[in-house]
Design a protein around this motif. Structure first.
Motif, PDB file in Angstrom:
ATOM      1  N   VAL A  37       1.041  -1.192  -0.016  1.00 45.74           N
ATOM      2  CA  VAL A  37       0.073  -0.011  -0.028  1.00 45.74           C
ATOM      3  C   VAL A  37       0.883   1.423   0.095  1.00 45.74           C
ATOM      4  O   VAL A  37       0.554   2.503  -0.674  1.00 45.74           O
ATOM      5  CB  VAL A  37      -1.078  -0.156   1.278  1.00 45.74           C
ATOM      6  N   LYS A  38       1.930   1.047   0.667  1.00 44.29           N
ATOM      7  CA  LYS A  38       2.877   2.498   1.023  1.00 44.29           C
ATOM      8  C   LYS A  38       3.401   2.801  -0.261  1.00 44.29           C
ATOM      9  O   LYS A  38       3.784   3.886  -0.617  1.00 44.29           O
ATOM     10  CB  LYS A  38       3.600   2.352   2.107  1.00 44.29           C
ATOM     11  N   TYR A  39       3.935   1.758  -1.012  1.00 43.35           N
ATOM     12  CA  TYR A  39       5.025   2.062  -1.982  1.00 43.35           C
ATOM     13  C   TYR A  39       4.532   1.813  -3.559  1.00 43.35           C
ATOM     14  O   TYR A  39       4.984   1.772  -4.593  1.00 43.35           O
ATOM     15  CB  TYR A  39       6.191   1.021  -1.855  1.00 43.35           C
ATOM     16  N   SER A  40       2.913   1.468  -3.521  1.00 41.93           N
ATOM     17  CA  SER A  40       2.353   1.175  -4.753  1.00 41.93           C
ATOM     18  C   SER A  40       2.112   2.644  -5.327  1.00 41.93           C
ATOM     19  O   SER A  40       1.750   3.663  -5.042  1.00 41.93           O
ATOM     20  CB  SER A  40       0.989   0.763  -4.579  1.00 41.93           C
ATOM     21  N   VAL A  41       2.191   2.586  -6.793  1.00 36.51           N
ATOM     22  CA  VAL A  41       1.743   3.810  -7.593  1.00 36.51           C
ATOM     23  C   VAL A  41       0.140   3.774  -7.306  1.00 36.51           C
ATOM     24  O   VAL A  41      -0.602   2.818  -7.534  1.00 36.51           O
ATOM     25  CB  VAL A  41       2.032   3.630  -9.090  1.00 36.51           C
ATOM     26  N   LYS A  42      -0.453   5.040  -7.336  1.00 34.04           N
ATOM     27  CA  LYS A  42      -1.928   5.110  -7.058  1.00 34.04           C
ATOM     28  C   LYS A  42      -2.349   6.002  -7.851  1.00 34.04           C
ATOM     29  O   LYS A  42      -1.929   7.072  -8.504  1.00 34.04           O
ATOM     30  CB  LYS A  42      -2.097   5.765  -5.688  1.00 34.04           C
ATOM     31  N   PRO A  43      -3.612   5.567  -8.748  1.00 36.68           N
ATOM     32  CA  PRO A  43      -4.210   4.264  -8.657  1.00 36.68           C
ATOM     33  C   PRO A  43      -3.420   3.239  -9.251  1.00 36.68           C
ATOM     34  O   PRO A  43      -2.877   3.464 -10.426  1.00 36.68           O
ATOM     35  CB  PRO A  43      -5.644   4.413  -9.226  1.00 36.68           C
TER      36      PRO A  43
END
Length: 496
Positions: A403-409
């Motif tokens: 969650v912390k290091y994912s590209v969003k979205p």
């Protein structure tokens, strides 16, 4: 010929095998070989000395004296057995010739007073001194003269007398046989024997030293290796030669050096890690603590303009305190996992149901961060024997890390599958590409991809290190891979 060749090869092979297996047997074998060779050489050398007649020489008359004495004794026996025959000088000489086959002997018969009755040789003497004859005959061994005297024409050749009592027709008398005994040159080799023994000892020592030279040199190499290691060079290695006790000793010494070097390296690494831990903990604790103290100081000195600003300062201080609490708890748990023997409360768990329940609880967090969660969990029950609370911490840390290091979205995928005897859980997310060097250190404590060590996204820096420790306590494996921007974590646990 072929059989002898095969026998020799078998004997040689047997000796080599025996000597390779045991240093003690090899030394005994070499000792016996050296001893036998030294004896052979000593015997051969003594024979050579004897053949060239090296030694002292002397004249020996005992054999000649014995022949004269035996002749006299036989002649006396014959005369006693034929006491009634007429005895003449010719008959007496014939008896001597039959017994001795020589004309070098003279025989006389006397009465008890020394009057000559019969003489085998013509002689004007009519009487002899029995006392002198008896004195001479009792000295069985003549004087021994030097060999060099034999070449001298003036050498005094002595006459030997042997006499025996005989019975005549009407009275008693004596048979006296005289002659010069034949001499023999006798060589004494006592010194040759001593020389041969000394030579044998020298040959034995030299041969034994030559045959054991390689082993002695190898012992010196081992000794030199120990000296080098005692100086601190634990990377030094003693060469292993042969297949005996010395070879085993060299292998054990090398193993000892390797173990000592490994322990020293571990101690150095532990010391370095301890220093890094103190540095990192000091940094990570000081940053939120400084913020907390700063905002609390503002509130204490009433340096706020409104109630809303005061509430804002309180919220910031509280959030920093929460992060500080999380860091301290993570640090405590990591230290406990790595430095203490943990008793795991294992229970059989269906990993399928466990993951589905965990994912369902974390759906709001994914939605809040604009992330879509995709799962690929088979219906087949994969049973693992784990401590539920600790394994829960592993997957929570992995999912929160995603969650912390994912590209969003973007999307986060969770897959479960069987690989041989392992159940494998894979989490995938899209983020920034991780270099190979960073990927190797990603499970190290306090390691963060951003070099600023900011806790705004990186958290405590202990999440993945804790996850690795828990998985390894369960006898499993955890690893990370990165392809382009797709980051994958794999957790392998043994199934029933």
């Amino acid at each position: 010929m072929k059989i002898k060749f095969l026998s020799f090869n078998l004997l040689k092979k047997l000796c080599n095998n025996i000597s390779k297996k045991s240093l003690r047997i090899k030394l005994i074998f070499l000792f016996i070989l050296s001893f036998v060779c030294s004896i052979i050489i000593a015997v051969l050398f003594n024979g050579v000395l004897n053949s060239i007649r090296i030694g002292s020489a002397h004249v020996e008359y005992s054999n000649g004296i014995k022949k004269i004495d035996d002749t006299a004794k036989k002649a006396a026996n014959e005369l006693n057995n034929n006491a009634n025959i007429d005895m003449t000088p010719v008959n007496l000489k014939n008896i001597l010739d039959e017994l001795y086959d020589t004309n070098h002997l003279n025989a006389i018969i006397t009465d008890l007073q020394g009057n000559i009755l019969i003489n085998s040789k013509d002689s004007p003497s009519t009487k002899i001194n029995l006392y002198d004859i008896i004195k001479n005959s009792t000295n069985k061994l003549l004087n021994e003269d030097n060999v060099d005297d034999l070449t001298d024409a003036s050498f005094p050749k002595k006459v030997y007398y042997s006499f025996y009592p005989i019975n005549l027709k009407d009275k008693k008398g004596f048979l006296i046989v005289s002659g010069i005994p034949q001499s023999a040159l006798i060589y004494s080799h006592s010194d040759n024997g001593v020389i041969s023994i000394i030579l044998g000892i020298v040959v034995f020592i030299i041969l034994f030293l030559l045959l054991t030279r390689n082993k002695m040199q190898y012992i010196e190499e081992i000794s030199q290796g120990l000296i080098e290691m005692s100086k601190g060079d634990l990377n030094y290695r003693v060469p292993s030669k042969g297949n005996d006790e010395l070879s085993t000793l060299s292998i054990n010494i090398n193993n000892m050096a390797y173990e000592l070097n490994s322990k020293i390296e571990k101690e150095r690494s532990a010391e370095k890690a301890k220093n890094e831990l103190i540095t990192n903990v000091s940094h990570d604790l000081r940053t939120p603590l400084t913020s907390i103290m700063g905002y609390l100081g503002l509130l204490k000195n009433k340096k706020y303009e409104s109630e809303d600003q005061m509430e804002e300062y309180l919220d910031i201080a509280y959030n920093k305190s929460e992060k500080l609490k999380i860091l301290i708890e993570d640090l405590f748990e990591y230290t406990k996992l790595t430095n203490e023997k943990i008793n795991l409360e294992k229970k059989p768990v269906a990993l399928n149901d466990f993951l589905e329940q965990l994912i369902e609880e974390m759906v709001p967090i994914f939605e809040e961060n604009n992330l879509t969660l995709l799962t690929d969990i088979p219906k087949e029950k994969l049973i693992v024997d784990v401590d539920i609370n600790k394994i829960l911490r592993v997957f929570e840390n992995l999912l929160m890390n995603a969650v912390k290091y994912s590209v969003k979205p973007s999307e986060i995928k969770v897959k479960l599958y069987r690989e041989n005897t392992f159940a494998v859980v894979c989490t995938e997310n899209i983020g920034e590409h991780i270099q190979e060097n960073d990927l190797k250190k990603i499970f190290d404590r306090f390691y963060r991809l951003e070099k600023s060590r900011s806790t705004s996204t990186g958290g405590s820096g202990l999440g993945l290190a804790i996850a690795k420790s828990i998985v390894e306590l369960h006898g499993g494996k955890i690893e990370a891979k990165c392809e382009d921007k797709k980051i994958s974590f794999f957790v392998k646990l043994e199934t029933f």
